[in-house]
Design a protein around this motif. Structure first.
Motif, PDB file in Angstrom:
ATOM      1  N   TYR A  66       3.828   1.833  13.604  1.00  0.00           N
ATOM      2  CA  TYR A  66       3.069   2.409  14.718  1.00  0.00           C
ATOM      3  C   TYR A  66       2.309   1.314  15.450  1.00  0.00           C
ATOM      4  O   TYR A  66       1.839   0.340  14.843  1.00  0.00           O
ATOM      5  N   THR A  67       2.163   1.498  16.762  1.00  0.00           N
ATOM      6  CA  THR A  67       1.464   0.497  17.585  1.00  0.00           C
ATOM      7  C   THR A  67       0.001   0.860  17.780  1.00  0.00           C
ATOM      8  O   THR A  67      -0.656   0.353  18.685  1.00  0.00           O
ATOM      9  N   THR A  68      -0.519   1.762  16.941  1.00  0.00           N
ATOM     10  CA  THR A  68      -1.948   2.078  16.938  1.00  0.00           C
ATOM     11  C   THR A  68      -2.489   1.802  15.549  1.00  0.00           C
ATOM     12  O   THR A  68      -1.755   1.900  14.562  1.00  0.00           O
ATOM     13  N   GLY A  69      -3.755   1.479  15.472  1.00  0.00           N
ATOM     14  CA  GLY A  69      -4.329   1.186  14.161  1.00  0.00           C
ATOM     15  C   GLY A  69      -5.805   0.875  14.247  1.00  0.00           C
ATOM     16  O   GLY A  69      -6.476   1.223  15.215  1.00  0.00           O
ATOM     17  N   THR A  70      -6.294   0.164  13.218  1.00  0.00           N
ATOM     18  CA  THR A  70      -7.721  -0.123  13.099  1.00  0.00           C
ATOM     19  C   THR A  70      -7.928  -1.600  12.797  1.00  0.00           C
ATOM     20  O   THR A  70      -7.203  -2.177  11.978  1.00  0.00           O
ATOM     21  N   LEU A  71      -8.924  -2.176  13.487  1.00  0.00           N
ATOM     22  CA  LEU A  71      -9.390  -3.507  13.103  1.00  0.00           C
ATOM     23  C   LEU A  71     -10.331  -3.308  11.921  1.00  0.00           C
ATOM     24  O   LEU A  71     -11.292  -2.531  12.013  1.00  0.00           O
ATOM     25  N   ALA A  72     -10.033  -3.990  10.783  1.00  0.00           N
ATOM     26  CA  ALA A  72     -10.806  -3.744   9.558  1.00  0.00           C
ATOM     27  C   ALA A  72     -11.217  -5.052   8.902  1.00  0.00           C
ATOM     28  O   ALA A  72     -10.670  -6.120   9.196  1.00  0.00           O
ATOM     29  N   LYS A  73     -12.179  -4.936   8.006  1.00  0.00           N
ATOM     30  CA  LYS A  73     -12.622  -6.046   7.162  1.00  0.00           C
ATOM     31  C   LYS A  73     -12.067  -5.804   5.763  1.00  0.00           C
ATOM     32  O   LYS A  73     -12.206  -4.700   5.225  1.00  0.00           O
ATOM     33  N   VAL A  74     -11.412  -6.802   5.176  1.00  0.00           N
ATOM     34  CA  VAL A  74     -10.780  -6.617   3.876  1.00  0.00           C
ATOM     35  C   VAL A  74     -11.442  -7.503   2.822  1.00  0.00           C
ATOM     36  O   VAL A  74     -11.797  -8.648   3.087  1.00  0.00           O
ATOM     37  N   GLU A  75     -11.616  -6.961   1.619  1.00  0.00           N
ATOM     38  CA  GLU A  75     -12.145  -7.697   0.464  1.00  0.00           C
ATOM     39  C   GLU A  75     -11.288  -7.344  -0.749  1.00  0.00           C
ATOM     40  O   GLU A  75     -10.914  -6.184  -0.921  1.00  0.00           O
ATOM     41  N   ILE A  76     -11.003  -8.346  -1.594  1.00  0.00           N
ATOM     42  CA  ILE A  76     -10.235  -8.091  -2.821  1.00  0.00           C
ATOM     43  C   ILE A  76     -11.200  -7.658  -3.913  1.00  0.00           C
ATOM     44  O   ILE A  76     -12.112  -8.395  -4.275  1.00  0.00           O
ATOM     45  N   SER A  77     -10.986  -6.428  -4.432  1.00  0.00           N
ATOM     46  CA  SER A  77     -11.854  -5.921  -5.500  1.00  0.00           C
ATOM     47  C   SER A  77     -11.356  -6.328  -6.874  1.00  0.00           C
ATOM     48  O   SER A  77     -12.141  -6.577  -7.777  1.00  0.00           O
ATOM     49  N   LYS A  78     -10.019  -6.396  -7.057  1.00  0.00           N
ATOM     50  CA  LYS A  78      -9.472  -6.685  -8.384  1.00  0.00           C
ATOM     51  C   LYS A  78      -8.095  -7.300  -8.272  1.00  0.00           C
ATOM     52  O   LYS A  78      -7.248  -6.829  -7.521  1.00  0.00           O
ATOM     53  N   ASN A  79      -7.874  -8.409  -8.998  1.00  0.00           N
ATOM     54  CA  ASN A  79      -6.537  -8.993  -9.154  1.00  0.00           C
ATOM     55  C   ASN A  79      -5.961  -8.492 -10.480  1.00  0.00           C
ATOM     56  O   ASN A  79      -6.443  -8.875 -11.543  1.00  0.00           O
ATOM     57  N   TRP A  80      -4.953  -7.612 -10.438  1.00  0.00           N
ATOM     58  CA  TRP A  80      -4.363  -7.107 -11.671  1.00  0.00           C
ATOM     59  C   TRP A  80      -3.330  -8.086 -12.206  1.00  0.00           C
ATOM     60  O   TRP A  80      -2.727  -8.841 -11.446  1.00  0.00           O
ATOM     61  N   LYS A  81      -3.128  -8.052 -13.515  1.00  0.00           N
ATOM     62  CA  LYS A  81      -2.252  -9.035 -14.148  1.00  0.00           C
ATOM     63  C   LYS A  81      -0.782  -8.801 -13.842  1.00  0.00           C
ATOM     64  O   LYS A  81       0.043  -9.673 -14.094  1.00  0.00           O
ATOM     65  N   ASP A  82      -0.433  -7.612 -13.334  1.00  0.00           N
ATOM     66  CA  ASP A  82       0.964  -7.389 -12.948  1.00  0.00           C
ATOM     67  C   ASP A  82       1.247  -7.830 -11.520  1.00  0.00           C
ATOM     68  O   ASP A  82       2.322  -7.605 -10.982  1.00  0.00           O
ATOM     69  N   GLY A  83       0.250  -8.480 -10.870  1.00  0.00           N
ATOM     70  CA  GLY A  83       0.452  -9.017  -9.523  1.00  0.00           C
ATOM     71  C   GLY A  83      -0.071  -8.135  -8.415  1.00  0.00           C
ATOM     72  O   GLY A  83      -0.158  -8.563  -7.261  1.00  0.00           O
ATOM     73  N   THR A  84      -0.452  -6.866  -8.711  1.00  0.00           N
ATOM     74  CA  THR A  84      -0.969  -5.978  -7.672  1.00  0.00           C
ATOM     75  C   THR A  84      -2.444  -6.261  -7.412  1.00  0.00           C
ATOM     76  O   THR A  84      -3.118  -6.920  -8.217  1.00  0.00           O
ATOM     77  N   LEU A  85      -2.926  -5.747  -6.266  1.00  0.00           N
ATOM     78  CA  LEU A  85      -4.317  -5.946  -5.870  1.00  0.00           C
ATOM     79  C   LEU A  85      -4.979  -4.598  -5.595  1.00  0.00           C
ATOM     80  O   LEU A  85      -4.328  -3.645  -5.165  1.00  0.00           O
ATOM     81  N   THR A  86      -6.263  -4.529  -5.862  1.00  0.00           N
ATOM     82  CA  THR A  86      -7.085  -3.432  -5.345  1.00  0.00           C
ATOM     83  C   THR A  86      -7.987  -4.034  -4.279  1.00  0.00           C
ATOM     84  O   THR A  86      -8.708  -5.002  -4.554  1.00  0.00           O
ATOM     85  N   VAL A  87      -7.919  -3.494  -3.037  1.00  0.00           N
ATOM     86  CA  VAL A  87      -8.705  -4.056  -1.937  1.00  0.00           C
ATOM     87  C   VAL A  87      -9.589  -2.978  -1.329  1.00  0.00           C
ATOM     88  O   VAL A  87      -9.270  -1.786  -1.363  1.00  0.00           O
ATOM     89  N   LEU A  88     -10.717  -3.413  -0.784  1.00  0.00           N
ATOM     90  CA  LEU A  88     -11.635  -2.522  -0.070  1.00  0.00           C
ATOM     91  C   LEU A  88     -11.498  -2.800   1.421  1.00  0.00           C
ATOM     92  O   LEU A  88     -11.706  -3.930   1.874  1.00  0.00           O
ATOM     93  N   LEU A  89     -11.128  -1.758   2.194  1.00  0.00           N
ATOM     94  CA  LEU A  89     -10.971  -1.870   3.647  1.00  0.00           C
ATOM     95  C   LEU A  89     -12.111  -1.137   4.330  1.00  0.00           C
ATOM     96  O   LEU A  89     -12.397   0.028   4.020  1.00  0.00           O
ATOM     97  N   THR A  90     -12.783  -1.794   5.254  1.00  0.00           N
ATOM     98  CA  THR A  90     -13.869  -1.193   6.028  1.00  0.00           C
ATOM     99  C   THR A  90     -13.470  -1.199   7.500  1.00  0.00           C
ATOM    100  O   THR A  90     -13.284  -2.271   8.104  1.00  0.00           O
TER     101      THR A  90
END
Length: 778
Positions: A66-90
């Motif tokens: 989609y060509t619509t969206g949100t400008l956001a601020k991203v922070e990494i909350s957790k680096n999991w050992k299987d390579g995935t991330l938990t991030v906080l989007l504001t």
């Protein structure tokens, strides 16, 4: 004029972030992870968040975004050992995307126009908005307190945020509907669109319906499990078995098993033990055994590892900064690291550092760990007699635990540490088994990928571990282990090397440990020379460091008592602080006498000279040996006498002397145990000297094993013996011809003052010692 930005794009599966709202999401796609890290590293955490049109598409194209969206601020909350991330989007502001493309790192990047929200509205506009919110409230049925407060007290500044909040509180929308809501700037148009959605009874796509159905089933299962577990907890509490804490821990373990990449066989074993524990009474012995087992299995490093530093230059700098000299040892270690870096494989013989106490074996292993960036762990094998100390006990034993190998791997926290097996020559065996045999599986590269510990039961991979062993005496290493080792000898230091080590390493280290400066206490060379020669007798520098520390402590006492403010340490200060000299090295004979010959010895403290005395007196042809000699040395004395008897006339000895006289061989110092064959040549020479009444020059020393044919066989410890000869003031030493190849190990400063000559047969020794030019000085 609208503001434009160029930022990385995070493409979600239908998730929309509204301005002024925050949400945590899980990120698993490599493309998304790269976009997030690029945003944090290069764009101050700013990122564009939009959705893909087909939620099931794992690799969406530009056309599917989609060509619509949100400008956001991203922070990494957790680096999991299987390579995935938990991030906080504001969410910050609405945007319109332009020029979406894949960059060279394979994540999307785009230009975006920021859509500025309205912040001022007329009274009529606000009144109309409140009426629409009231209608929407009837559809939603339950709204937040912020919405209720706005209805009572509407304001222009809050309107945009309240409408977005109503969007987040509404049930599941289709992806197209979310895209429309995020694009619409006018709040009333958004409210009307929300009412329209409700009017169409939430028309959703087939994919959304499928997701909603699966989500409901999952929530139903979770509620069922939660109910049953809470009921079990309540029942056990009533029975007085309260194990609520246990259940919480087991739940955490299950969560870890789901998220972390445990090997399949390990995961199955742990889940099996958890199932057993859940059906046991918490206070029973069996439950304690199973609980301990689960904790051990969960705490071992099954996949965690560190990345090796493959910079050979860095490795050499680290080794040089921590250790003086040891060129051959350092070169061998650099070669080992180079091959490991080239082949990415550690299979091969285990490096074993062999040398006297205090020469730096353990500290060298620590330096290797630092040089290659590995965690360092060690176990001391001195006195280990029980095989279970290596392999552990089975769980059925009372107080069972894993063996020391697995215990140390837990302490290492990674599966590829540098593992030091200290004092491997001190292992012994008794009725409890042979620990050396158990070590075979640890050190054999063909077996240690599946090391079996009796307690753990599951095979543990030790193939990534870099093993280094240390030993004082290579002959005491069990033969089966010796075959798997590459021996690197660390011989004793010369006095010149000890001086260099003391000045460059030990003194700075001691001053730092005692918070002293060079202005407060300064060690002169003569002070260090005094300590080296007269207060220590060792191959290494451990005692030397202790004496330097002792001087520093005594100075601190005087400093705090305000007796001195600083001191320059010379010989006198050493004697004043430490008292009388403790060590007197053996000196050469003051005069040349018949029956006294200087031999060379190799001891645990390095090398020393060994005078051998022979006398004869009226008797019946007997042989007396004194000086606490070992069996091999006694045999050498017998061989020496028999060789002289059989060649008596050749060396100018009356054969009748042997029948009418007893011969006494004495090796000072009488209380010190001595053994080995290398005094054979010295004994023959001393017997010939005594019986011919010809003195042997006090300037000559000798070493070598003698045979009944007079052949001189090679010996060990040439470096240490030559150092001792030089220190004691000898001018010439005779060594076996086959030991001449070892002269490259002898320090240059020793070869500069000492003549070293090779001999193959005693006849050559006789010519050197008793010939016309044999006596160098009388």
């Amino acid at each position: 004029m609208s503001k434009k930005v160029n930022l990385p794009v995070l493409v979600t599966r239908g998730i929309v972030i509204y301005p002024n709202f925050s949400e945590s999401i899980e990120v698993g796609r490599k493309q998304s992870e790269d976009a997030i890290r690029a945003a944090i590293d290069n764009f101050d955490g700013q990122i564009i968040v939009t959705s893909q049109k087909q939620i099931s598409d794992d690799n969406p194209s530009v056309e599917n975004i989609y060509t619509t969206g949100t400008l956001a601020k991203v922070e990494i909350s957790k680096n999991w050992k299987d390579g995935t991330l938990t991030v906080l989007l504001t969410g910050l502001q609405r945007i319109k995307l332009e020029n979406i493309s894949l960059n060279e790192k394979s994540f999307f990047i785009a230009d975006a126009i920021i859509l500025e929200p309205k912040t001022e509205f007329s009274e009529e506009y606000l009144t109309e908005a409140v009426e629409l919110i009231k209608k929407l409230k009837l559809e939603i049925k339950q709204v937040s307190s912020e919405v209720e407060s706005f209805i009572s007290n509407p304001s222009s500044e809050k309107l945009d945020e309240i409408v977005d909040k109503l969007s987040t509180e509404s049930p599941v929308f289709s992806t197209e509907q979310k895209a429309e809501l995020i694009t619409t700037i006018d709040p009333i148009q958004r409210l009307e669109y929300l009412l329209k959605i409700y009017g169409t009874k939430f028309v959703t796509s087939d994919v959304d319906n499928l997701i909603a159905k699966k989500l409901k089933e999952k929530m139903d299962n979770q509620q069922r499990d939660y109910y049953l577990r809470e009921k079990m907890r309540a029942i056990k509490d009533e029975l007085g078995e309260g194990e609520g804490a246990d259940i919480d821990i087991l739940e955490k373990y299950k969560a870890r098993l789901d998220k972390e990449p445990f090997p399949k066989h390990v995961k199955e074993k742990i889940l099996s033990s958890i199932s057993k524990l859940e059906g046991m009474q918490s206070g029973s012995a069996e439950a304690n055994v199973e609980r301990n087992y689960i904790e051990w299995m969960m705490s071992l490093p099954w996949w965690e590892k560190t990345e090796d530093i493959e910079d050979l230059k860095h490795a050499k700098e680290v080794l040089d900064s921590h250790h003086y000299g040891l060129k051959k040892v350092k070169d061998r270690i650099i070669e080992y690291l180079a091959v490991k870096s080239k082949t990415k494989d550690l299979k091969g013989q285990i490096i074993t550092l062999v040398g006297p106490p205090g020469v730096g074996k353990t500290s060298l292993a620590k330096s290797i760990a630092e040089a290659i960036g590995r965690n360092f762990v060690k176990i001391s094998l001195g006195g280990v007699k029980d095989e279970a100390e290596i392999r552990g006990h089975r769980k059925t034993y009372v107080g069972a635990m894993p063996g020391r190998i697995i215990q140390t791997m837990k302490r290492a926290k990674v599966k590829n540490p540098l593992f030091l097996l200290d004092e491997i020559d001190k292992m012994a065996s008794d009725q409890r088994g042979d620990p050396a045999s158990a070590m075979l599986e640890v050190l054999d590269p063909e077996q240690n990928a599946e090391f079996s510990d009796h307690y753990i039961e599951e095979p543990y991979d030790l193939s990534n571990v870099m093993f280094i062993a240390t030993a004082n005496y290579p002959e005491d290493i069990p033969e089966a282990l010796y075959d798997r080792m590459e021996i690197i000898n660390l011989s004793s230091y010369t006095e010149i090397e000890k001086m260099k080590i003391a000045k460059d390493y030990l003194v700075p280290k001691v001053l730092k440990e005692h918070s002293l400066t060079n202005e407060e206490i300064e060690f002169k060379d003569e002070a260090l020379d005094e300590l080296i020669k007269y207060y220590t007798r060792e191959a290494g520098v451990r005692s030397l460091e202790r004496w330097i520390s002792s001087v520093a402590r005594k100075f601190i006492v005087k400093l705090l008592n305000k007796e001195v403010t600083n001191v320059v340490v010379d010989r006198k200060v050493i004697n004043d602080y430490l008292g009388k000299r403790l060590v007197e090295h053996s000196d050469k004979q003051k005069v040349s006498e018949p029956g006294v010959v200087t031999g060379l010895a190799y001891t645990q403290f390095g090398g020393d000279i060994l005078p051998i005395e022979v006398n004869y007196f009226q008797g019946k042809g007997g042989l007396t040996l004194t000086g606490k000699l070992g069996d091999v040395m006694k045999e050498s004395a017998t061989i020496a006498l028999d060789f002289v008897k059989s060649n008596a006339e050749k060396y100018g000895i009356n054969p009748d002397l042997f029948e009418k006289n007893d011969i006494h061989i004495h090796v000072p110092e009488g209380a010190v145990p001595k053994d080995g064959p290398s005094a054979g040549v010295t004994m023959v020479t001393a017997i010939v000297s005594a019986l011919t009444n010809k003195p042997v020059s006090k300037e000559i020393g000798m070493t070598g094993e003698i045979t009944l044919r007079g052949l001189v066989f090679p010996i060990g410890g040439l470096r240490e013996k030559s150092i001792a000869a030089s220190r004691s003031g000898l001018k010439k030493i005779l060594i076996p011809m086959k030991n001449l190849k070892d002269l490259d190990e002898v320090p240059e400063e020793v070869k500069a003052v000492l003549e070293i000559k090779g001999i193959e047969h005693f006849d050559q020794t006789f010519s050197e010692v008793f010939g016309s030019n044999s006596e160098l000085s009388k």
